[in-house]
Design a protein around this motif. Structure first.
Motif, PDB file in Angstrom:
ATOM      1  N   VAL A 181       0.829  -1.210   0.000  1.00  0.00           N
ATOM      2  CA  VAL A 181       0.000   0.000   0.000  1.00  0.00           C
ATOM      3  C   VAL A 181       0.862   1.258   0.000  1.00  0.00           C
ATOM      4  O   VAL A 181       1.824   1.373   0.775  1.00  0.00           O
ATOM      5  CB  VAL A 181      -0.931   0.005   1.231  1.00  0.00           C
ATOM      6  N   ILE A 182       0.506   2.193  -0.866  1.00  0.00           N
ATOM      7  CA  ILE A 182       1.092   3.535  -0.856  1.00  0.00           C
ATOM      8  C   ILE A 182      -0.023   4.512  -0.498  1.00  0.00           C
ATOM      9  O   ILE A 182      -1.032   4.596  -1.205  1.00  0.00           O
ATOM     10  CB  ILE A 182       1.707   3.912  -2.212  1.00  0.00           C
ATOM     11  N   VAL A 183       0.151   5.248   0.599  1.00  0.00           N
ATOM     12  CA  VAL A 183      -0.821   6.265   1.017  1.00  0.00           C
ATOM     13  C   VAL A 183      -0.171   7.631   0.846  1.00  0.00           C
ATOM     14  O   VAL A 183       0.854   7.924   1.469  1.00  0.00           O
ATOM     15  CB  VAL A 183      -1.252   6.081   2.481  1.00  0.00           C
ATOM     16  N   VAL A 184      -0.770   8.481  -0.002  1.00  0.00           N
ATOM     17  CA  VAL A 184      -0.214   9.812  -0.253  1.00  0.00           C
ATOM     18  C   VAL A 184      -1.062  10.881   0.431  1.00  0.00           C
ATOM     19  O   VAL A 184      -2.145  10.606   0.950  1.00  0.00           O
ATOM     20  CB  VAL A 184      -0.108  10.099  -1.768  1.00  0.00           C
ATOM     21  N   LYS A 185      -0.557  12.099   0.401  1.00  0.00           N
ATOM     22  CA  LYS A 185      -1.232  13.206   1.092  1.00  0.00           C
ATOM     23  C   LYS A 185      -2.582  13.547   0.469  1.00  0.00           C
ATOM     24  O   LYS A 185      -3.494  13.997   1.159  1.00  0.00           O
ATOM     25  CB  LYS A 185      -0.343  14.445   1.072  1.00  0.00           C
ATOM     26  N   GLY A 186      -2.699  13.382  -0.854  1.00  0.00           N
ATOM     27  CA  GLY A 186      -3.952  13.728  -1.518  1.00  0.00           C
ATOM     28  C   GLY A 186      -3.928  13.326  -2.973  1.00  0.00           C
ATOM     29  O   GLY A 186      -2.887  13.402  -3.634  1.00  0.00           O
ATOM     30  N   LEU A 187      -5.084  12.922  -3.482  1.00  0.00           N
ATOM     31  CA  LEU A 187      -5.182  12.463  -4.866  1.00  0.00           C
ATOM     32  C   LEU A 187      -5.360  13.610  -5.857  1.00  0.00           C
ATOM     33  O   LEU A 187      -5.419  13.379  -7.063  1.00  0.00           O
ATOM     34  CB  LEU A 187      -6.366  11.483  -5.000  1.00  0.00           C
ATOM     35  N   ASP A 188      -5.425  14.841  -5.367  1.00  0.00           N
ATOM     36  CA  ASP A 188      -5.667  15.997  -6.231  1.00  0.00           C
ATOM     37  C   ASP A 188      -4.368  16.671  -6.675  1.00  0.00           C
ATOM     38  O   ASP A 188      -4.396  17.744  -7.271  1.00  0.00           O
ATOM     39  CB  ASP A 188      -6.545  17.020  -5.495  1.00  0.00           C
ATOM     40  N   ASN A 189      -3.234  16.052  -6.421  1.00  0.00           N
ATOM     41  CA  ASN A 189      -1.947  16.681  -6.678  1.00  0.00           C
ATOM     42  C   ASN A 189      -1.199  15.899  -7.755  1.00  0.00           C
ATOM     43  O   ASN A 189      -0.978  14.694  -7.608  1.00  0.00           O
ATOM     44  CB  ASN A 189      -1.142  16.687  -5.366  1.00  0.00           C
ATOM     45  N   PRO A 190      -0.783  16.539  -8.864  1.00  0.00           N
ATOM     46  CA  PRO A 190      -0.102  15.814  -9.941  1.00  0.00           C
ATOM     47  C   PRO A 190       1.226  15.198  -9.515  1.00  0.00           C
ATOM     48  O   PRO A 190       1.682  14.240 -10.131  1.00  0.00           O
ATOM     49  CB  PRO A 190       0.099  16.883 -11.024  1.00  0.00           C
ATOM     50  N   PHE A 191       1.834  15.730  -8.479  1.00  0.00           N
ATOM     51  CA  PHE A 191       3.060  15.114  -7.963  1.00  0.00           C
ATOM     52  C   PHE A 191       2.772  13.689  -7.513  1.00  0.00           C
ATOM     53  O   PHE A 191       3.511  12.760  -7.827  1.00  0.00           O
ATOM     54  CB  PHE A 191       3.610  15.939  -6.795  1.00  0.00           C
ATOM     55  N   PHE A 192       1.682  13.513  -6.789  1.00  0.00           N
ATOM     56  CA  PHE A 192       1.356  12.184  -6.286  1.00  0.00           C
ATOM     57  C   PHE A 192       0.832  11.276  -7.395  1.00  0.00           C
ATOM     58  O   PHE A 192       0.997  10.058  -7.334  1.00  0.00           O
ATOM     59  CB  PHE A 192       0.363  12.281  -5.126  1.00  0.00           C
ATOM     60  N   GLU A 193       0.228  11.850  -8.428  1.00  0.00           N
ATOM     61  CA  GLU A 193      -0.183  11.030  -9.572  1.00  0.00           C
ATOM     62  C   GLU A 193       1.040  10.425 -10.248  1.00  0.00           C
ATOM     63  O   GLU A 193       0.987   9.294 -10.750  1.00  0.00           O
ATOM     64  CB  GLU A 193      -0.989  11.862 -10.567  1.00  0.00           C
ATOM     65  N   ALA A 194       2.162  11.154 -10.245  1.00  0.00           N
ATOM     66  CA  ALA A 194       3.400  10.587 -10.796  1.00  0.00           C
ATOM     67  C   ALA A 194       3.867   9.399  -9.953  1.00  0.00           C
ATOM     68  O   ALA A 194       4.382   8.408 -10.491  1.00  0.00           O
ATOM     69  CB  ALA A 194       4.488  11.666 -10.849  1.00  0.00           C
ATOM     70  N   ILE A 195       3.679   9.477  -8.643  1.00  0.00           N
ATOM     71  CA  ILE A 195       3.980   8.329  -7.782  1.00  0.00           C
ATOM     72  C   ILE A 195       3.086   7.156  -8.161  1.00  0.00           C
ATOM     73  O   ILE A 195       3.534   6.004  -8.261  1.00  0.00           O
ATOM     74  CB  ILE A 195       3.813   8.706  -6.298  1.00  0.00           C
ATOM     75  N   ASN A 196       1.821   7.426  -8.394  1.00  0.00           N
ATOM     76  CA  ASN A 196       0.878   6.377  -8.806  1.00  0.00           C
ATOM     77  C   ASN A 196       1.310   5.724 -10.110  1.00  0.00           C
ATOM     78  O   ASN A 196       1.235   4.499 -10.266  1.00  0.00           O
ATOM     79  CB  ASN A 196      -0.524   6.968  -8.952  1.00  0.00           C
ATOM     80  N   GLN A 197       1.771   6.521 -11.054  1.00  0.00           N
ATOM     81  CA  GLN A 197       2.210   5.963 -12.329  1.00  0.00           C
ATOM     82  C   GLN A 197       3.392   5.007 -12.134  1.00  0.00           C
ATOM     83  O   GLN A 197       3.484   3.967 -12.798  1.00  0.00           O
ATOM     84  CB  GLN A 197       2.579   7.089 -13.289  1.00  0.00           C
ATOM     85  N   GLY A 198       4.301   5.354 -11.221  1.00  0.00           N
ATOM     86  CA  GLY A 198       5.400   4.448 -10.915  1.00  0.00           C
ATOM     87  C   GLY A 198       4.914   3.161 -10.279  1.00  0.00           C
ATOM     88  O   GLY A 198       5.384   2.064 -10.609  1.00  0.00           O
TER      89      GLY A 198
END
Length: 329
Positions: A27-44
């Motif tokens: 599981v990866i839990v990020v600060k928020g799904l509304d941020n393109p920085f974290f979407e890049a983490i999701n893509q990885g």
């Protein structure tokens, strides 16, 4: 009475729905799904899944809808740690103290690591390693770009995100240390020639539009301001057009080094903004690499292998002159 084909079909259906066949979750839990920085983490994370289709594990990406929902992230962490299919968890804490308490409440029996943002030093025993940016070094480089243009000092304002985010606080400390030539100052009051103006630092809660509005207000109140140190790229990638509208009239001053803007990240429109000369320098992270590496690190932790702490993913530094080659591929 069921026929043999019907029984066979029922058995297949039951087996396919059996929890025993479900994949274990990294599981990866990020600060928020509304941020393109974290979407890049999701893509990885998703790339790792595509490359490991036969693994008994899968990378599972989640987080609150908004980066401003600190309590929501803490609840997700507790929920994930309570699920039987969670095999390990990597967390990007929006509020380091709140997430530390959530981990304590969950009393996890699976490996816990941090990603992108860390826990406070006094809570570091709650996680096994940190994977991501050397945030102090990142902030230090942000400060060095400012100092290079303004070696005699001046007036500066730092733009920060969440006041409880450990990664942003480390960057801000790095920036102050670079500008002042001293260690650990909580505020610049003339050290190294630099003074933080009233109303700064500005905390934007990772909201780009709020960041641009704050910079507009700071400039209006301080026409003699010399520099902005933007510790996260929210105003540039979250509100690129308002950012351009604010700084396009200052393009000549930015080009000459009379006014300096040194900012974090290299995502979204940020590199284009650098190409246009509307930011002095970008000091970028590698979020895709974080998301791609995290499952492998979690598997090593599950297996009891030795894992370095921290595991740094490097920086990408961009100026107008280097935008074509500054991003690590």
């Amino acid at each position: 009475m069921r026929t043999l084909p019907m029984l066979a079909a029922a058995i297949v259906l039951a087996l396919s729905a059996s929890p025993a066949l479900a994949k274990k979750q990294l599981v990866i839990v990020v600060k928020g799904l509304d941020n393109p920085f974290f979407e890049a983490i999701n893509q990885g994370c998703q790339k790792w899944n595509k490359e490991n289709p036969d693994s008994e594990y899968e990378c599972f990406y989640t987080g609150p809808a908004s980066t401003s929902d600190e309590a929501g992230e803490a609840q997700i962490v507790q929920d994930m740690l309570g699920k039987p299919d969670t095999a390990a968890i990597a967390i990007s804490p929006s509020n380091a103290k709140l997430i530390a308490q959530a981990i304590r409440n969950a009393n996890p029996t699976v490996p816990v690591m941090t990603l992108d943002a860390d826990l406070a030093a006094e809570d570091s025993a709650l996680r096994m390693t940190y994977l991501g940016t050397d945030n102090y070094l990142m902030g230090y480089r942000i400060g060095e770009y400012i100092k290079e243009k303004k070696p005699n000092g001046g007036k500066v304002c730092t733009i920060q995100g969440n006041p409880g985010a450990d990664n942003i606080l480390r960057r801000a400390q790095g920036t102050r240390d670079a500008l002042s030539g001293q260690k650990g100052l909580a505020e610049l009051k003339g050290e190294g020639g630099w003074t933080e103006v009233a109303g700064c630092p500005v905390f934007t809660n990772d909201d780009g539009a709020r960041g641009v509005q704050a910079m507009t207000d700071i400039l209006a109140a301080n026409p003699d301001l010399d520099a902005f140190a933007i510790e996260g790229g929210w105003p540039l990638f979250g509100a690129p057009q308002p950012y351009r509208d604010l700084f396009r009239p200052m393009a000549d001053r930015i080009a000459s080094g009379d006014f300096v803007i040194s900012a974090a990240d290299t995502i979204g429109e940020e590199v284009a903004i650098a190409r246009e000369g509307l930011v002095t320098a970008l000091v970028g992270q590698r979020p895709f690499e974080m998301g791609y590496k995290a499952p492998s690190v979690m598997l090593d932790l599950i297996a009891g292998k030795k894992v370095d702490d921290p595991v740094f993913t490097g920086l990408d530094e961009c100026t107008k002159d280097t935008v074509e080659t500054c991003i690590q591929k």
